[in-house]
Design a protein around this motif. Structure first.
Motif: not given
Ligand code: ADP
Ligand code: ZN
Length: 602
Positions: A66, A68, A71, A90, A259, A265-266, A268-270, A272-273
């Protein structure tokens, strides 16, 4: 070598001692051995390859599924002053080329790589030219086709062994069952290596499974009573329910986000962040969310729907309390869950063998839900581990033991009521019949005339609901696939009806005062702090939030809650005293020491 390992542990990561089997694993890998490491979530798997990566010459390649996760791991390593990078989608082509160039020159001790990139012929050739210290394969259970985290690329990772026979490999997972373990060893060609199995107990997690009445309201009450301001995860089965629940919680003032795989996708990742970076966010999610979320301060995991297996339950609840501080695993469970899960298995297109496995796994989970003895002991036993004591003192059963009663007569009444009414009705109506309730449906079907009408007045509706739920859990009643939750008898019902089998049932007692008190003490340790300590804690938290924002990392990457609470407890006044606080390594001391001392002295 181990003294060097210990020096890295202390200087780089700021910890005084190895945990569990870390030291053994590190010695083995640093020495060039292959191995599989099974450790529960929060057990400290990362150090098992990060320290050998520092001890050995060359760069360690870490395979991680993954982005995320990679990172965050790299950000945390940077904070500790370790030379690390990642290679995934990324990065632009140019950025990736720069990382590769630096890697060849020996600029990194660790590089995290996505499996699909690793497996390209080009990258494998590139690796052949790089000085490699080891391969670490994180989340190794992704090779298992049975698990829901299956990643087809993982199967091809056996190529690492063929191409680079002299580079040691360490595979790591928090999935404990023996089938998956065997699959990992086979698929990754680890048969020559060692297997390190740690205890899977998570003593800081309190397990609670409550009777579902109104799940959402129960959830809200639970969060308000025990987790005000805490980060948590709420699992639901469907996307629709995820969205509804998130909106509903937000309306009630809980900072909740959604989620699921149906979101863009954007988006979701927003979310998650936000969950990772901000304090106290509640994520309402399907099981699409979670793997690789290494946020250490998730204080609770709540299930509004039943997972499919004990493995799933354990993996999901395991995301709570990775920092070792007190955390809750809370689930609301009722007849509807049993019916729904059984229907999903029976109604699926899968082969008979698959259905059989799925249904055995569900039965094991239902047995856990209906347990009348310590849940932790049962969980550990499921994973082949013998608990040291018959009671753990930190699950709902230990804190507030359920009563066990001989429910044979009640079971007979319930079963014959289902039979007399044609095996076409759900529990709600059957309970009305048993309790002799005069409803429109009763008259419509003439059920006020059947022999079981009104024969169950001695039990409350709530108790009957528990009876039906347990009969379904025990397989004495089955739900039809008609979408109405109609209950019918099974091949095993006869033995109960004719009296040759007794049925013991569980009765959840009212919550006792003492248990409520224990829960209150458990819930918020900061509430007990004196005012000065409380202010110091708030100051440290505010400083951490600001620092994390400045560095663009989650707050926990700067310092864990555990480190902050040690600072509050010990109130170090000098650099050398700071140095003794767990979680403060050389780099963090250098970076943050002055800031901390300023706050602590003020
Ligand atoms: P896992 O990957 O097994 O879930 P991590 O490697 O993320 O666990 O470690 C969980 C937490 O425990 C991390 O915050 C880590 O810093 C901490 N930790 C690991 N090893 C030690 C140790 N020997 N002493 C103190 N804390 C540790
Ligand atoms: Zn217990």
């Amino acid at each position: 070598m181990m003294s060097r390992a210990l020096a890295f542990l202390k200087d780089v990561f700021g910890y005084p001692a190895f945990r569990g089997r870390q030291a053994e694993v590190i010695a083995h890998v640093a020495d060039g051995g292959d191995c599989l490491v099974l450790m529960p979530t929060g057990g400290g798997k990362s150090l098992c390859y990060q320290i050998p990566a520092l001890l050995r010459d060359g760069v360690a390649v870490v395979v991680s599924p993954l982005i995320a996760l990679m990172q965050n791991q790299v950000a945390a390593l940077h904070e500790a002053g370790v030379r690390a990078a990642f290679l995934n989608s990324s990065l632009s082509q140019m950025e990736a080329a720069a990382v590769e160039g630096a890697m060849l020159k020996g600029a990194y001790d660790l590089v995290y790589v996505a499996p699909e990139r690793l497996l390209t012929p080009r990258f494998l050739d590139f690796l052949a030219r790089s000085p490699l210290s080891l391969f670490a394969i994180d989340e190794a259970h992704c090779v298992s086709q049975w698990g829901h985290d299956f990643r087809p690329e993982y199967i091809q990772l056996s190529i690492l062994h063929e191409r680079f026979p002299d580079v040691p490999r360490i595979a790591l997972t928090a999935t404990a069952d023996s089938v998956t373990r065997k699959e990992i060893v086979e698929r990754l060609g680890l048969d020559g290596g060692r297997i390190f199995v740690s205890s899977f107990d998570r003593p800081n997690i309190r397990y609670q499974i409550v009777d579902k009445v109104n799940a959402k309201a129960q959830l809200l009450a639970f969060i308000q009573a025990e987790h005000d301001g805490d980060a948590g995860i709420v699992y639901c089965l469907s996307r629709k329910k995820v969205e509804e629940t998130a909106v509903w919680l937000a309306e009630k003032g809980i900072p909740a986000l959604a989620y699921h795989a149906g979101m863009s996708a954007p988006e979701r990742s927003r979310n998650q962040e936000k969950f990772l970076r901000e304090d106290g966010v509640v994520m309402v999610a399907t099981i699409a969310f979670g793997m690789g979320i290494d946020k250490p301060d998730v204080r609770f995991v709540a299930h509004l729907d039943l997972p499919k297996s004990v493995e799933g339950y354990y993996q999901e609840t395991g995301r709570a309390g990775r920092d070792g501080q007190a955390a809750n695993a809370w689930m609301a469970y009722g007849l509807g869950d049993v019916v729904q899960q059984r229907r999903m298995i029976e109604g699926s297109e899968a082969q008979a063998q698959f259905k059989r496995i799925a249904s055995t796994k569900l039965d094991a989970l239902l047995a856990l839900c209906e347990a009348t003895t310590c849940r932790r002991v049962r969980l550990l036993d499921y994973f082949g581990e013998t608990a040291t004591s018959a009671t753990c003192g930190n699950c709902d059963v230990c804190l507030n033991p359920p009563q066990v009663w001989d429910g044979t007569v009640a079971a007979q009444k319930a079963l014959s009521c289902a039979f007399r009414t044609g095996q076409r009705f759900g529990a709600g109506h059957l309970i009305d019949v048993l309790r002799g309730n005069d409803t429109a449906r009763m008259r419509q079907w003439g059920h006020d005339k059947v022999s079981t009408f009104g024969i169950g007045k001695e039990l409350e509706e709530k108790t009957w609901r528990a009876v039906f739920r347990q009969l379904a859990a025990l397989g004495l009643l089955a739900a039809d696939n008609d979408g109405h939750g109609s209950l019918r008898l099974t091949t095993t019902s006869r033995a109960v009806l004719n009296g040759s089998q007794t049925v013991f049932l569980r009765l959840q007692p009212e919550r006792k005062k003492t248990a409520a008190k224990a829960a209150a003490a458990h819930e918020n340790k900061f509430a007990t702090l004196d005012p000065a300590a409380r202010i110091l804690w708030e100051h440290l938290r505010a400083w951490r939030t600001e620092t994390a924002k400045k560095h663009g990392v989650p707050a926990y990457v700067v310092f864990h809650d555990a480190t902050l609470s040690e600072l509050v407890r010990l109130r170090p006044q000098t650099e050398s005293e700071l140095r003794e606080v767990p979680g403060i390594g050389a780099r963090k001391l250098e970076r943050y020491g002055n800031d901390l001392l300023e706050i602590l002295r003020a």
